[in-house]
Design a protein around this motif. Structure first.
Motif, PDB file in Angstrom:
ATOM      1  N   TYR A 240       0.869  -1.182   0.000  1.00 42.51           N
ATOM      2  CA  TYR A 240       0.000   0.000   0.000  1.00 42.51           C
ATOM      3  C   TYR A 240       0.900   1.224   0.000  1.00 42.51           C
ATOM      4  O   TYR A 240       1.795   1.342   0.862  1.00 42.51           O
ATOM      5  CB  TYR A 240      -0.870  -0.029   1.256  1.00 42.51           C
ATOM      6  CG  TYR A 240      -2.026   0.950   1.239  1.00 42.51           C
ATOM      7  CD1 TYR A 240      -3.126   0.742   0.419  1.00 42.51           C
ATOM      8  CD2 TYR A 240      -2.014   2.081   2.054  1.00 42.51           C
ATOM      9  CE1 TYR A 240      -4.197   1.636   0.406  1.00 42.51           C
ATOM     10  CE2 TYR A 240      -3.084   2.974   2.042  1.00 42.51           C
ATOM     11  CZ  TYR A 240      -4.172   2.741   1.225  1.00 42.51           C
ATOM     12  OH  TYR A 240      -5.232   3.625   1.217  1.00 42.51           O
TER      13      TYR A 240
ATOM     14  N   PRO B  32      -0.605  12.152   4.978  1.00 39.53           N
ATOM     15  CA  PRO B  32      -1.469  12.477   3.835  1.00 39.53           C
ATOM     16  C   PRO B  32      -0.941  11.881   2.528  1.00 39.53           C
ATOM     17  O   PRO B  32       0.204  11.454   2.455  1.00 39.53           O
ATOM     18  CB  PRO B  32      -1.385  14.000   3.784  1.00 39.53           C
ATOM     19  CG  PRO B  32      -0.013  14.299   4.291  1.00 39.53           C
ATOM     20  CD  PRO B  32       0.349  13.228   5.273  1.00 39.53           C
TER      21      PRO B  32
ATOM     22  N   SER C 125     -10.027  13.448  -3.851  1.00 32.14           N
ATOM     23  CA  SER C 125      -9.524  14.102  -2.641  1.00 32.14           C
ATOM     24  C   SER C 125      -8.723  15.357  -2.966  1.00 32.14           C
ATOM     25  O   SER C 125      -7.854  15.348  -3.839  1.00 32.14           O
ATOM     26  CB  SER C 125      -8.630  13.118  -1.875  1.00 32.14           C
ATOM     27  OG  SER C 125      -8.024  13.777  -0.796  1.00 32.14           O
TER      28      SER C 125
END
Ligand SMILES: C[S@@+](CC[C@H](N)C(=O)[O-])C[C@H]1O[C@@H](n2cnc3c(N)ncnc32)[C@H](O)[C@@H]1O
Length: 418
Positions: free
Chosen positions: A5, A277, A324
């Motif tokens: 990930y 983030p 986003s």
């Protein structure tokens, strides 16, 4: 847990925790505002913190619900699930092999072992059943059809004109995934799973699918030529290690797919907000759409309609997507500023790394992000002179170009809020 990930903090969680420990003591509330695989949330849980956790992705909610918020081994009712075989020698032998291993010390307690055995029997049942175990109206082949090269709906044509068939999974694994997901969907719709049991099963499927996906880590694309060796292994369901789940008893707060900018308005006061983030152009809900699809599959009313709307080479239904602002270079700093201003916390620690995943198209050689974040952390949102910048080098195994291990610099921006 999910390993492949982008930005997963698993390998450096202990280092980040040691910095958090400078400002907080166990029992304090720490917010993991971009929790992803929940690797940091789990590290915080293990260290005795009370955790607030949220991410825009649905799979992350299931992980948080099962791994973080939950402190027990769920007790399944095999009969309610229609499973008659309550003893399985192979399962018992495998449990013997697991005993004493990392994450499985909980098996020393008989009551834990009894509950775990039921979970192992369910996972084995799901691996072995075929369509005969599923009611006719619930038999579907969408994963096989859409995401394997033999599927009727797997043709793609890229913007550059290349054509072919999707091959996220081998055909055999696509079929197996269909059976597993259809059975879980049937249980979900029969209302025989608690929320926790449902999250457990979805988390297990997501983690197991990662191991046999024919990708380089993200689901934005698949190997166009042939199969990665791991994709040819049969899909097996991985057993959850419960030591970290049941090792502490604190209560935690989790969000469900909320934009961090609105979620932060609802959270209670906390000691520290940990911010990890995306700050690059990749929208995580596109890059990991498959995990989110697995997470919502049981709840989609009209699967035919859903799969008729898939788009792009990867085959994503874009109605699920979230754009986003943290993934847009011009909106990243304003969004971060808004988030930090709104957060009812005393300290902020922000992770940033200068690996190539953070370089936007056309970004100058020197990454401007570091300077911009430093400016923000020195701004009047924070106590003057409280800013610290820590950095260390680490190996970046998540290189998007494949399995190569690049060196990258990991930064921690730390400051106290006014
Ligand atoms: C660098 S990753 C976090 C990785 C995480 N710390 C881990 O160890 O797995 C950034 C995360 O931000 C999430 N995200 C991006 N924009 C978001 C938003 N507006 N609100 C909530 N989550 C968002 C992504 O889904 C992604 O999981």
């Amino acid at each position: 847990m999910i390993q492949r990930y982008l930005g997963n903090k698993n390998s450096i969680a202990d280092y980040i925790i040691s910095e958090i420990d400078r400002f907080c003591v166990p029992g304090d509330i720490v917010c993991d505002i971009f929790s992803g695989t929940v690797s940091m949330s789990m590290a915080l849980k293990k260290h005795g913190y009370r955790v607030i956790s949220n991410d825009i992705s649905y799979f992350s909610y299931h992980f948080a619900n099962f791994y973080l918020k939950n402190n027990c081994i769920p007790d399944f009712d095999l009969k309610a699930l229609g499973i008659d075989k309550v003893n399985d020698t192979e399962v018992e032998n495998q449990i013997e092999e697991q005993r004493g291993k990392d994450g499985f010390l909980f098996l020393d307690k008989v009551s834990n072992e009894d509950k775990f055995k039921k979970i192992a029997i369910i996972l084995r049942y799901l691996e072995q059943i075929n369509d005969n175990a599923i009611n006719k109206e619930n038999i579907n082949h969408y994963f096989y059809d859409t995401y394997t090269e033999e599927g009727d709906n797997s043709k793609f044509c890229s913007k550059r004109g290349s054509i072919g068939n999707r091959r996220f999974f081998s055909p055999a694994n696509g079929k197996r995934l269909d059976t597993i997901m259809n059975k879980i969907r049937e249980w979900y719709q029969m209302n025989v799973l608690t929320d926790l049991q449902y999250s457990l099963l979805i988390s297990v499927v997501c983690e197991s699918v990662e191991k046999i996906s024919n990708t380089q880590g993200t689901y934005h694309d698949f190997q166009r030529e042939g199969y990665d060796a791991r994709a040819l292994n049969p899909l097996t369901l991985r057993w959850p290690a419960f030591d970290a789940i049941i090792g502490t008893n604190n209560s935690h707060i989790i969000g469900k797919c909320q934009d961090s900018l609105t979620f932060i308005e609802e959270v209670p006061e906390h000691s520290l907000m940990y911010v990890d983030p995306p700050y690059n152009f990749r929208q995580y809900t596109s890059y990991y759409f498959m995990l989110n699809l697995l997470s919502s599959y049981c709840e989609i009313d009209d699967l035919a309609e859903y799969f008729s709307k898939i788009k792009f080479v990867r085959g994503q239904n874009m109605e699920d997507d979230f754009d986003s602002t943290f993934c847009k270079s011009n909106l990243f700093i304003p969004s971060l500023t808004e988030l930090i201003k709104k957060a009812p916390c005393k300290y902020v620690i922000l992770s940033y790394y200068d690996g190539r995943n953070h370089k936007n198209k056309g970004t100058p050689r020197k990454d401007r992000g570091i300077d911009q974040i430093e400016e923000l952390f020195k701004s009047d949102i924070f106590v003057p002179n409280s800013f610290e910048l820590k950095s260390f080098e680490r190996t970046n195994y998540q290189s998007f170009q494949g399995h190569s291990a690049n060196k990258c610099k990991e930064f921690l921006f730390i400051a106290e809020k006014k």
